[in-house]
Design an enzyme around this catalytic site. Structure first.
Site, PDB file in Angstrom:
ATOM      1  N   SER A  54      10.051 107.426  23.573  1.00  0.00           N
ATOM      2  CA  SER A  54       8.739 107.752  23.015  1.00  0.00           C
ATOM      3  C   SER A  54       7.627 107.249  23.934  1.00  0.00           C
ATOM      4  CB  SER A  54       8.574 107.101  21.642  1.00  0.00           C
ATOM      5  OG  SER A  54       7.237 107.168  21.180  1.00  0.00           O
ATOM      6  N   TYR A 105       9.550 100.011  15.779  1.00  0.00           N
ATOM      7  CA  TYR A 105       9.876 101.321  16.360  1.00  0.00           C
ATOM      8  C   TYR A 105       9.662 101.315  17.872  1.00  0.00           C
ATOM      9  CZ  TYR A 105       9.269 106.344  17.363  1.00  0.00           C
ATOM     10  OH  TYR A 105       9.343 107.620  17.893  1.00  0.00           O
TER      11      TYR A 105
END
Length: 283
Positions: free
Chosen positions: A174, A187
């Site tokens: 990401s 995350y």
């Protein structure tokens, strides 16, 4: 966790694509050219979002697809319909990637159905926004790491005996790995681990002829954020802070996975592609 009944289902995650308005754009943008003819791909999180778009594009390029998903049966059935409409076979595997036993079983089901495995797409992930690190519970922390990075280890361990020279593994990291995220501490940490895992696994498998790369999407319109993965404040302006001034669509990310999965990327391993709306990162 050895049974689907024991899956943790916090907030509204993973969320149903069919409930979103507007709907994410998963449709392949161009005719197929046979870049995955005769191949079999196992794609995690393939019921919706980026996973669905990857499944649709891979099927258009000639692959049969094992669709691994957590809970959303209706979305998974729609992805199967999409793959079959492209003229290729699909199986549904309802499994929690955080369970090694389920990952072993998922790979076994893929081999039983298709007799081979050529491409492993580690796409499944979850996120839970917290503005204060003290609000991240032990259960949430463990669960986020279990889904986002442990599952990749488990699936590679199970898949490796079946991956022949020329096979490819593509992991989903990401933009938060590179930029950080104030609300997604756990995350973002898993995404940093995924990038390190990708680079290390590439070195580990290169002599076996198995390429390992990753894709690091920016803000993409999938069920992940609107179904509990982002705060309401963030959703109001989601994607507007990118240089392109908008969020991205799943079919704008799927082509990066295809490139890394097929022979077009035969001289690439240990690398990360960045479909992120023009955000400059050191990658």
């Amino acid at each position: 966790m050895t049974d689907t009944a024991e899956m943790i289902h916090e907030d509204a995650l993973p969320g149903e694509e069919r409930t979103l308005d507007p709907k994410p754009e998963w449709q392949p943008r161009y005719p197929g050219s046979g870049r995955l003819d005769g191949k079999v791909a196992l794609i995690t999180g393939a019921d919706s979002g980026v996973g669905r778009a990857v499944a649709a594009l891979f099927a258009r390029e000639g692959a049969d697809i094992a669709i691994l998903y957590l809970l959303e049966d209706a979305d998974a059935e729609e992805t199967r319909r999409i793959v079959e409409a492209e003229g290729h076979r699909a199986i549904l595997i309802k499994a929690d990637v955080g369970s090694k036993k389920m990952c072993d079983r998922a790979v076994a089901q893929t081999i039983d159905a298709f007799g081979r495995l050529d491409v492993l797409i580690n796409n499944a992930g979850e996120q839970h926004p917290d503005k204060d690190i003290r609000d991240i519970t032990e259960e949430q922390l463990l669960r986020t790491f279990q889904t986002n990075i442990f599952g990749m280890f488990y699936l590679v361990q199970a898949a490796l005996p079946h991956l022949k020279p020329g096979a490819a593994i593509v992991n989903c990291t990401s933009v938060t790995m590179y930029q950080g995220s104030a609300e997604l501490l756990d995350y973002s940490s898993t995404k940093g681990a995924i990038t390190a895992f990708t680079r290390s696994l590439s070195e580990n498998l290169i002599e076996k002829g198995v390429r390992v790369n990753a894709v690091a999407p920016g803000p993409i319109w999938t069920p992940l954020n609107p179904c509990g993965g982002a705060s309401p404040e963030k959703l109001e302006t989601f994607g507007e802070d990118t240089p392109m001034g908008r969020l991205g669509q799943p079919n704008e990310v799927a082509s990066a996975f295809l490139f890394l999965a097929c022979e077009d990327a035969s001289y690439m391993s240990g690398q990360v592609l960045h479909p992120n709306g023009g955000i400059i990162v050191n990658g």
